[in-house]
Write a protein that holds these residues in place. Structure first.
Motif, PDB file in Angstrom:
ATOM      1  N   LEU A   1      46.723  23.470  76.447  1.00 35.24           N
ATOM      2  CA  LEU A   1      45.948  22.336  75.955  1.00 35.24           C
ATOM      3  C   LEU A   1      44.457  22.504  76.258  1.00 35.24           C
ATOM      4  O   LEU A   1      43.611  22.212  75.408  1.00 35.24           O
ATOM      5  CB  LEU A   1      46.469  21.038  76.592  1.00 35.24           C
ATOM      6  CG  LEU A   1      47.895  20.625  76.196  1.00 35.24           C
ATOM      7  CD1 LEU A   1      48.323  19.391  76.976  1.00 35.24           C
ATOM      8  CD2 LEU A   1      47.973  20.365  74.702  1.00 35.24           C
ATOM      9  N   LEU A   2      44.135  22.984  77.464  1.00 35.73           N
ATOM     10  CA  LEU A   2      42.731  23.165  77.824  1.00 35.73           C
ATOM     11  C   LEU A   2      42.074  24.221  76.948  1.00 35.73           C
ATOM     12  O   LEU A   2      40.921  24.059  76.505  1.00 35.73           O
ATOM     13  CB  LEU A   2      42.621  23.546  79.299  1.00 35.73           C
ATOM     14  CG  LEU A   2      41.194  23.727  79.825  1.00 35.73           C
ATOM     15  CD1 LEU A   2      40.404  22.427  79.699  1.00 35.73           C
ATOM     16  CD2 LEU A   2      41.205  24.190  81.286  1.00 35.73           C
ATOM     17  N   TYR A   3      42.770  25.305  76.678  1.00 36.13           N
ATOM     18  CA  TYR A   3      42.213  26.370  75.840  1.00 36.13           C
ATOM     19  C   TYR A   3      41.897  25.837  74.444  1.00 36.13           C
ATOM     20  O   TYR A   3      40.819  26.115  73.891  1.00 36.13           O
ATOM     21  CB  TYR A   3      43.201  27.534  75.745  1.00 36.13           C
ATOM     22  CG  TYR A   3      42.587  28.822  75.251  1.00 36.13           C
ATOM     23  CD1 TYR A   3      42.086  29.747  76.149  1.00 36.13           C
ATOM     24  CD2 TYR A   3      42.512  29.106  73.892  1.00 36.13           C
ATOM     25  CE1 TYR A   3      41.519  30.936  75.701  1.00 36.13           C
ATOM     26  CE2 TYR A   3      41.958  30.278  73.435  1.00 36.13           C
ATOM     27  CZ  TYR A   3      41.462  31.193  74.346  1.00 36.13           C
ATOM     28  OH  TYR A   3      40.885  32.357  73.895  1.00 36.13           O
ATOM     29  N   ILE A   4      42.819  25.067  73.874  1.00 32.76           N
ATOM     30  CA  ILE A   4      42.597  24.508  72.538  1.00 32.76           C
ATOM     31  C   ILE A   4      41.392  23.576  72.539  1.00 32.76           C
ATOM     32  O   ILE A   4      40.543  23.609  71.621  1.00 32.76           O
ATOM     33  CB  ILE A   4      43.859  23.759  72.054  1.00 32.76           C
ATOM     34  CG1 ILE A   4      45.028  24.736  71.902  1.00 32.76           C
ATOM     35  CG2 ILE A   4      43.586  23.049  70.730  1.00 32.76           C
ATOM     36  CD1 ILE A   4      44.792  25.831  70.906  1.00 32.76           C
ATOM     37  N   MET A   5      41.263  22.743  73.581  1.00 32.63           N
ATOM     38  CA  MET A   5      40.149  21.789  73.631  1.00 32.63           C
ATOM     39  C   MET A   5      38.807  22.500  73.786  1.00 32.63           C
ATOM     40  O   MET A   5      37.806  22.105  73.176  1.00 32.63           O
ATOM     41  CB  MET A   5      40.367  20.798  74.777  1.00 32.63           C
ATOM     42  CG  MET A   5      41.466  19.787  74.502  1.00 32.63           C
ATOM     43  SD  MET A   5      41.540  18.456  75.728  1.00 32.63           S
ATOM     44  CE  MET A   5      42.143  19.375  77.147  1.00 32.63           C
ATOM     45  N   VAL A   6      38.763  23.563  74.596  1.00 34.43           N
ATOM     46  CA  VAL A   6      37.496  24.260  74.823  1.00 34.43           C
ATOM     47  C   VAL A   6      37.022  24.960  73.556  1.00 34.43           C
ATOM     48  O   VAL A   6      35.852  24.835  73.155  1.00 34.43           O
ATOM     49  CB  VAL A   6      37.639  25.269  75.982  1.00 34.43           C
ATOM     50  CG1 VAL A   6      36.378  26.139  76.087  1.00 34.43           C
ATOM     51  CG2 VAL A   6      37.876  24.553  77.295  1.00 34.43           C
TER      52      VAL A   6
ATOM     53  N   ASN B   1      37.557  24.285  70.595  1.00 34.76           N
ATOM     54  CA  ASN B   1      37.226  23.345  69.522  1.00 34.76           C
ATOM     55  C   ASN B   1      36.152  22.346  69.935  1.00 34.76           C
ATOM     56  O   ASN B   1      35.916  21.361  69.219  1.00 34.76           O
ATOM     57  CB  ASN B   1      38.477  22.578  69.087  1.00 34.76           C
ATOM     58  CG  ASN B   1      39.449  23.443  68.302  1.00 34.76           C
ATOM     59  OD1 ASN B   1      39.229  23.754  67.130  1.00 34.76           O
ATOM     60  ND2 ASN B   1      40.530  23.845  68.962  1.00 34.76           N
ATOM     61  N   SER B   2      35.489  22.592  71.071  1.00 34.51           N
ATOM     62  CA  SER B   2      34.481  21.651  71.563  1.00 34.51           C
ATOM     63  C   SER B   2      33.086  21.926  71.007  1.00 34.51           C
ATOM     64  O   SER B   2      32.166  21.149  71.260  1.00 34.51           O
ATOM     65  CB  SER B   2      34.428  21.702  73.092  1.00 34.51           C
ATOM     66  OG  SER B   2      34.022  22.995  73.537  1.00 34.51           O
TER      67      SER B   2
ATOM     68  N   TRP C   1      43.164  31.908  66.998  1.00 32.83           N
ATOM     69  CA  TRP C   1      43.126  31.298  68.319  1.00 32.83           C
ATOM     70  C   TRP C   1      44.365  31.633  69.137  1.00 32.83           C
ATOM     71  O   TRP C   1      44.274  31.820  70.350  1.00 32.83           O
ATOM     72  CB  TRP C   1      42.980  29.784  68.186  1.00 32.83           C
ATOM     73  CG  TRP C   1      44.148  29.103  67.529  1.00 32.83           C
ATOM     74  CD1 TRP C   1      44.304  28.825  66.201  1.00 32.83           C
ATOM     75  CD2 TRP C   1      45.337  28.645  68.176  1.00 32.83           C
ATOM     76  NE1 TRP C   1      45.508  28.212  65.971  1.00 32.83           N
ATOM     77  CE2 TRP C   1      46.166  28.086  67.169  1.00 32.83           C
ATOM     78  CE3 TRP C   1      45.800  28.651  69.491  1.00 32.83           C
ATOM     79  CZ2 TRP C   1      47.420  27.543  67.445  1.00 32.83           C
ATOM     80  CZ3 TRP C   1      47.039  28.113  69.768  1.00 32.83           C
ATOM     81  CH2 TRP C   1      47.836  27.563  68.760  1.00 32.83           C
TER      82      TRP C   1
ATOM     83  N   TYR D   1      44.472  33.306  72.862  1.00 33.02           N
ATOM     84  CA  TYR D   1      45.160  32.684  73.993  1.00 33.02           C
ATOM     85  C   TYR D   1      46.228  33.616  74.563  1.00 33.02           C
ATOM     86  O   TYR D   1      46.383  33.713  75.791  1.00 33.02           O
ATOM     87  CB  TYR D   1      45.798  31.364  73.554  1.00 33.02           C
ATOM     88  CG  TYR D   1      46.624  30.721  74.636  1.00 33.02           C
ATOM     89  CD1 TYR D   1      46.015  30.109  75.733  1.00 33.02           C
ATOM     90  CD2 TYR D   1      48.020  30.746  74.585  1.00 33.02           C
ATOM     91  CE1 TYR D   1      46.779  29.525  76.741  1.00 33.02           C
ATOM     92  CE2 TYR D   1      48.785  30.160  75.585  1.00 33.02           C
ATOM     93  CZ  TYR D   1      48.157  29.557  76.660  1.00 33.02           C
ATOM     94  OH  TYR D   1      48.906  28.990  77.666  1.00 33.02           O
TER      95      TYR D   1
ATOM     96  N   LEU E   1      31.642  25.610  79.577  1.00 33.70           N
ATOM     97  CA  LEU E   1      31.684  24.509  78.620  1.00 33.70           C
ATOM     98  C   LEU E   1      30.428  24.469  77.754  1.00 33.70           C
ATOM     99  O   LEU E   1      30.504  24.219  76.545  1.00 33.70           O
ATOM    100  CB  LEU E   1      31.840  23.184  79.364  1.00 33.70           C
ATOM    101  CG  LEU E   1      33.211  22.862  79.967  1.00 33.70           C
ATOM    102  CD1 LEU E   1      33.183  21.501  80.628  1.00 33.70           C
ATOM    103  CD2 LEU E   1      34.294  22.902  78.903  1.00 33.70           C
TER     104      LEU E   1
END
Length: 505
Positions: free
Chosen positions: A22-27, A29-30, A62, A66, A466
């Motif tokens: 989940l963290l990888y996907i959020m980063v 796409n940030s 992606w 990952y 980030l």
């Protein structure tokens, strides 16, 4: 128990896997990792963009990126750890090693300090429930807990660094200042000790008089810039600690335990002089070996003196040996303070984890390392102390109202025995949970602290990852904090079984 541990480890790996995904996907796409280059007016902009795409693997889907990261992490179990590179091509594993060293030393010291102070304060406030001391501590703990980290850090930098550095250049304490400090210390100590009005007045008077005399004497002899403890102070303080330890946890009536701790101090006094040449220019491995040796000496002394109380004698002798080793270490640090001030006239820095190009011997370098650590450690400790003290207080109050505690009192056991052997051990169970959660939370909370104090720790690595939409440094931060949370929770579960054998079933 083995099956339980394996089951918990399997669940923990599952939690880490889902969290990392989940963290990888959020980063990723940030934001846009190429945004700064797209706005560049350099003639080789396209070359720079393509280079970053190749470095970060932005041309790959992606899930493949990952998977590459996950297989690199899996290689850590076989000794081939690969956490990838950041957008500049720097190896993230080497970045993590440097950052984790700074952050973990800060968080570990702050955690242990907060645990010790918070539990002691919590026990005292529980014993002195609804007293003036209890109300004062309650006010202070809520104040510390609600402090904005960045604001408290600025205050510490102003008063703990800048103004202290101005004062230490020519340290002077006037008679009025000495009386004010003495009065404050006298008020605090009499509130902590409690008792009848006569006892309070005696405690306040003795504390105030001693504080005033000591402050004026230290100023007169120039102790603030050229301090020293010496063997007499080290031995006397160690003797007082040994007697106090036995009185608190075993009772002075157990002569063999008392003799074991006093013998440990005697052996330590001989070793203080015998090891002096080795400690002139030691290294950390030597000090670690000496610390282990001190524990072994304490255990051996406790074993031969213990008799029917052998386990208790061994434990308290080992603790006394560690304390005396710490006093000896502090003695050499204090002695090196004068030379350290000659190399660094303004000792407390407001920025950085170490002084660039600092040249000094082992003790002076250790002082530089320690002074850089003081302010951020104080900040993190104050915040955590509030949590530990409140939970300890509430847990102790709940435990002290249980039937088995009332039974212990009705059997005629001393209040010391009731508190230390019956109430405190059971009160530790909920506190263990807080310790496990707080360690990982402190690593995350250290991001702001490291930013304010200019530490190149994991917080800086996380923030830069980030800012540049670079997942590898962020995932390295998650790997450490997530693993710490999982490990500490597993340790907490094992500690439950030690504190209460019924939990094993």
């Amino acid at each position: 128990m083995t099956r339980y541990i394996l089951r918990r480890l399997a669940i923990s790996f599952g939690v880490l896997f889902v969290g990392s995904f989940l963290l990888y996907i959020m980063v990723i796409n940030s934001g846009d990792p190429l945004e700064d280059l797209r706005q560049s007016t350099a003639s080789n902009r396209d070359v720079l963009i393509q280079g970053r795409i190749d470095t970060m693997g932005l041309d790959l889907p992606w899930y493949q990126r990952y998977w590459d990261w996950l297989t690199g992490v899996a290689g850590c179990f076989t000794g081939n750890c690969d956490l990838g590179t950041d957008q500049t091509g720097t190896d993230v594993l080497s970045m993590l090693e440097q950052a984790a060293t700074a952050t973990l030393r800060l968080v570990t010291i702050a955690t242990f300090a907060a645990i010790i102070i918070g539990i002691i304060v919590g026990i005292l406030t529980a014993i002195r429930q609804y007293s003036g001391f209890d109300y004062a501590v309650t006010f202070l703990t809520f104040l510390f807990f609600s402090l904005p980290v960045f604001w408290a850090a600025v205050l510490l930098k102003e008063y703990g660094a800048i103004r202290f550095n101005d004062w230490i250049a020519d340290p002077q304490i006037s008679v009025l200042q000495a009386f004010i400090v003495g009065a404050v210390l006298a008020f605090i100590l009499q509130a902590v000790m409690g008792g009848s009005m006569r006892r309070r007045l005696f405690t306040a008077g003795a504390t105030g008089a001693f504080s005033v005399i000591a402050l004026l004497y230290f100023t007169y002899v120039g102790w603030w810039r050229s301090p020293a403890l010496g063997p007499v102070i080290v031995i006397l303080v160690s003797l007082a600690f040994a007697v106090g330890l036995v009185a608190l946890f075993a009772g002075l009536g157990k002569r063999r335990v008392l003799y074991a701790t006093l013998t440990t101090v005697g052996v330590g006094s001989v070793l203080y002089f015998a090891l002096a040449p080795l400690l002139e220019e030691p290294n950390w491995w030597l000090l670690l070996g000496l610390l282990v040796s001190a524990v072994v000496v304490g255990l051996v002394v406790g074993y031969f003196w213990g008799g029917y109380s052998r386990g208790q004698a061994m434990a308290m002798s080992a603790i006394t040996a560690v304390f005396m080793a710490g006093m000896t270490f502090a003695d050499h640090l204090v002695y090196a303070w004068h030379g350290f001030l000659e190399l660094k006239p303004r000792p407390i820095s407001t920025i950085g984890a170490s002084t660039p190009n600092f040249q000094g011997d082992f003790w002076e370098t250790t002082l530089d390392w320690g002074t850089q650590l003081i302010l951020p450690t104080i900040l993190l400790t104050l915040i955590s102390v509030a949590t530990y003290s409140r939970y300890t207080r509430s847990s102790m109050l709940e435990t002290m109202n249980q039937d088995y505690v009332r039974t212990a009192r009705s059997k005629g056991l001393s209040e010391r025995t009731v508190i230390t052997k019956h109430a405190f051990r059971n009160a530790l169970i909920p506190i263990t949970t807080i310790i496990a959660l707080d360690f990982a939370a402190l690593i995350g909370g250290a991001v702001i602290t490291e930013t304010v104090f200019g530490w190149n720790g994991m917080g800086a690595m996380f923030r830069e990852g980030l800012d540049h939409v670079d997942p590898n440094p962020v995932m390295a931060f998650f790997l450490v904090t997530g693993t710490a949370a999982v490990v500490m929770n597993l340790v907490a579960d094992l500690a439950y079984a030690s504190l209460d054998p019924r939990i094993r079933r």
